[in-house]
Motif scaffolding. Structure first.
Motif, PDB file in Angstrom:
ATOM      1  N   MET A  12      40.051  39.291  45.642  1.00  0.00           N
ATOM      2  CA  MET A  12      40.070  37.660  45.674  1.00  0.00           C
ATOM      3  C   MET A  12      39.571  37.134  46.736  1.00  0.00           C
ATOM      4  N   TYR A  13      39.640  37.998  47.851  1.00  0.00           N
ATOM      5  CA  TYR A  13      39.439  37.215  49.102  1.00  0.00           C
ATOM      6  C   TYR A  13      37.754  37.744  49.672  1.00  0.00           C
ATOM      7  N   GLY A  14      37.309  38.776  48.629  1.00  0.00           N
ATOM      8  CA  GLY A  14      35.860  38.972  48.937  1.00  0.00           C
ATOM      9  C   GLY A  14      35.560  39.967  49.918  1.00  0.00           C
ATOM     10  N   HIS A  15      36.540  40.828  50.139  1.00  0.00           N
ATOM     11  CA  HIS A  15      36.439  42.073  51.142  1.00  0.00           C
ATOM     12  C   HIS A  15      35.963  43.231  50.465  1.00  0.00           C
ATOM     13  N   SER A  16      34.600  43.018  50.047  1.00  0.00           N
ATOM     14  CA  SER A  16      33.949  44.265  49.156  1.00  0.00           C
ATOM     15  C   SER A  16      34.163  45.396  49.830  1.00  0.00           C
ATOM     16  N   ASP A  17      33.706  45.524  51.274  1.00  0.00           N
ATOM     17  CA  ASP A  17      33.821  46.779  51.865  1.00  0.00           C
ATOM     18  C   ASP A  17      35.234  47.449  51.693  1.00  0.00           C
ATOM     19  N   LYS A  18      36.397  46.714  51.822  1.00  0.00           N
ATOM     20  CA  LYS A  18      37.592  47.085  51.675  1.00  0.00           C
ATOM     21  C   LYS A  18      37.787  47.570  50.048  1.00  0.00           C
ATOM     22  N   VAL A  19      37.460  46.672  49.120  1.00  0.00           N
ATOM     23  CA  VAL A  19      37.306  47.134  47.644  1.00  0.00           C
ATOM     24  C   VAL A  19      37.033  48.434  47.440  1.00  0.00           C
ATOM     25  N   LYS A  20      35.782  48.657  48.142  1.00  0.00           N
ATOM     26  CA  LYS A  20      34.764  49.984  47.931  1.00  0.00           C
ATOM     27  C   LYS A  20      35.752  51.205  48.668  1.00  0.00           C
ATOM     28  N   THR A  30      45.286  58.498  45.232  1.00  0.00           N
ATOM     29  CA  THR A  30      44.480  58.112  44.070  1.00  0.00           C
ATOM     30  C   THR A  30      43.928  56.513  43.932  1.00  0.00           C
ATOM     31  N   PRO A  31      42.885  56.456  43.200  1.00  0.00           N
ATOM     32  CA  PRO A  31      42.184  55.310  43.155  1.00  0.00           C
ATOM     33  C   PRO A  31      43.266  54.539  42.198  1.00  0.00           C
ATOM     34  N   PRO A  32      43.115  53.067  42.470  1.00  0.00           N
ATOM     35  CA  PRO A  32      44.020  52.276  41.301  1.00  0.00           C
ATOM     36  C   PRO A  32      43.087  52.075  40.200  1.00  0.00           C
ATOM     37  N   ASP A  33      43.963  51.689  38.956  1.00  0.00           N
ATOM     38  CA  ASP A  33      43.144  51.415  37.877  1.00  0.00           C
ATOM     39  C   ASP A  33      42.297  50.143  38.023  1.00  0.00           C
ATOM     40  N   VAL A  34      41.081  50.216  37.976  1.00  0.00           N
ATOM     41  CA  VAL A  34      40.323  49.108  38.065  1.00  0.00           C
ATOM     42  C   VAL A  34      40.506  47.827  37.280  1.00  0.00           C
ATOM     43  N   ASP A  35      40.908  48.024  36.045  1.00  0.00           N
ATOM     44  CA  ASP A  35      41.059  46.933  35.142  1.00  0.00           C
ATOM     45  C   ASP A  35      42.443  46.650  34.813  1.00  0.00           C
ATOM     46  N   CYS A  36      43.286  46.976  36.011  1.00  0.00           N
ATOM     47  CA  CYS A  36      44.938  46.681  35.865  1.00  0.00           C
ATOM     48  C   CYS A  36      45.053  45.290  35.889  1.00  0.00           C
ATOM     49  N   LEU A  37      46.200  44.668  35.317  1.00  0.00           N
ATOM     50  CA  LEU A  37      46.683  43.223  35.232  1.00  0.00           C
ATOM     51  C   LEU A  37      47.662  43.385  36.407  1.00  0.00           C
ATOM     52  N   VAL A  38      47.357  42.366  37.473  1.00  0.00           N
ATOM     53  CA  VAL A  38      48.346  42.312  38.339  1.00  0.00           C
ATOM     54  C   VAL A  38      48.774  40.836  38.516  1.00  0.00           C
ATOM     55  N   TYR A  39      50.101  40.634  38.953  1.00  0.00           N
ATOM     56  CA  TYR A  39      50.628  39.202  39.081  1.00  0.00           C
ATOM     57  C   TYR A  39      49.902  38.856  40.083  1.00  0.00           C
ATOM     58  N   ASN A  40      49.455  37.644  40.167  1.00  0.00           N
ATOM     59  CA  ASN A  40      48.784  36.959  41.405  1.00  0.00           C
ATOM     60  C   ASN A  40      49.813  35.645  41.881  1.00  0.00           C
ATOM     61  N   SER A  41      50.254  35.956  42.770  1.00  0.00           N
ATOM     62  CA  SER A  41      51.525  34.860  42.989  1.00  0.00           C
ATOM     63  C   SER A  41      50.880  33.643  43.522  1.00  0.00           C
ATOM     64  N   LEU A  42      49.534  33.653  43.922  1.00  0.00           N
ATOM     65  CA  LEU A  42      48.763  32.156  44.256  1.00  0.00           C
ATOM     66  C   LEU A  42      48.745  31.596  43.015  1.00  0.00           C
ATOM     67  N   THR A  43      48.283  32.073  41.855  1.00  0.00           N
ATOM     68  CA  THR A  43      47.959  31.420  40.433  1.00  0.00           C
ATOM     69  C   THR A  43      49.159  31.457  39.635  1.00  0.00           C
ATOM     70  N   GLY A  44      50.239  32.324  39.804  1.00  0.00           N
ATOM     71  CA  GLY A  44      50.900  32.641  38.855  1.00  0.00           C
ATOM     72  C   GLY A  44      51.003  33.148  37.592  1.00  0.00           C
ATOM     73  N   VAL A  62      32.249  41.749  42.893  1.00  0.00           N
ATOM     74  CA  VAL A  62      32.012  41.611  41.387  1.00  0.00           C
ATOM     75  C   VAL A  62      31.216  42.904  41.070  1.00  0.00           C
ATOM     76  N   ALA A  63      30.306  43.170  41.795  1.00  0.00           N
ATOM     77  CA  ALA A  63      29.313  44.411  41.652  1.00  0.00           C
ATOM     78  C   ALA A  63      29.913  45.640  41.908  1.00  0.00           C
ATOM     79  N   GLU A  64      30.758  45.665  42.939  1.00  0.00           N
ATOM     80  CA  GLU A  64      31.201  46.969  43.700  1.00  0.00           C
ATOM     81  C   GLU A  64      32.632  47.268  42.199  1.00  0.00           C
ATOM     82  N   LEU A  65      33.157  46.242  41.931  1.00  0.00           N
ATOM     83  CA  LEU A  65      34.130  46.558  40.879  1.00  0.00           C
ATOM     84  C   LEU A  65      33.433  47.419  39.699  1.00  0.00           C
ATOM     85  N   ILE A  66      32.284  46.374  39.175  1.00  0.00           N
ATOM     86  CA  ILE A  66      31.639  47.018  38.076  1.00  0.00           C
ATOM     87  C   ILE A  66      31.070  48.347  38.333  1.00  0.00           C
ATOM     88  N   ARG A  67      30.496  48.738  39.571  1.00  0.00           N
ATOM     89  CA  ARG A  67      30.064  50.114  39.662  1.00  0.00           C
ATOM     90  C   ARG A  67      31.113  51.121  39.749  1.00  0.00           C
TER      91      ARG A  67
END
Length: 134
Positions: A12-20, A30-44, A62-67
């Motif tokens: 959400m905050y665009g930290h692609s290096d941390k996402v990677k 272990t890596p997280p499930d890249v397609d997991c549904l997570v509750y976002n407290s900011l959007t509810g 976005v590109a990093e997640l797709i890769r």
């Protein structure tokens, strides 16, 4: 905070290096499930890291997640639109078009997003782009 919540926040905050690093097992055993549904407290609402990155116009993330295997055609409830109406279910690509996040659209097209994907009550991508375009 668990690894999926951490992935959502960094997406959400665009930290692609941390996402990677998260996706390459550098921060968790272990890596997280890249397609997991997570509750976002900011959007509810629950959302995937990919949709969170798109809503914030973070094309590099976005590109990093797709890769790392994020699915481009997963339908997800999108909450309310700017007029307070339910915006129904969307794919990451339709959300990027609605938000006019052109760099995210390019990242998805470059990684295999379909231009024409019709389902019941869903616009094809070209019709949606025309509807939300200038």
């Amino acid at each position: 905070m668990n690894k999926e919540e951490c992935l959502l926040d960094e997406s959400m905050y665009g930290h692609s290096d941390k996402v990677k690093r998260i996706l390459e097992k550098r921060l968790f055993y272990t890596p997280p499930d890249v397609d997991c549904l997570v509750y976002n407290s900011l959007t509810g609402e629950k959302q995937t890291p990919l949709l969170a990155a798109i809503k914030k116009d973070n094309a590099e993330t976005v590109a990093e997640l797709i890769r790392h295997g994020a699915k481009l055609h997963v339908m997800q409830k999108s909450g309310m639109d700017m007029n307070g109406f339910s915006s129904g279910e969307v794919t990451p690509l339709t959300e990027a078009i609605r938000g006019r996040h052109f760099s995210c659209i390019q990242a998805m097209w470059s990684n295999g997003a379909a231009l024409f994907k019709k389902k019941e009550n869903i616009f094809d991508i070209i019709s949606l782009a025309v509807e939300f375009g200038d």
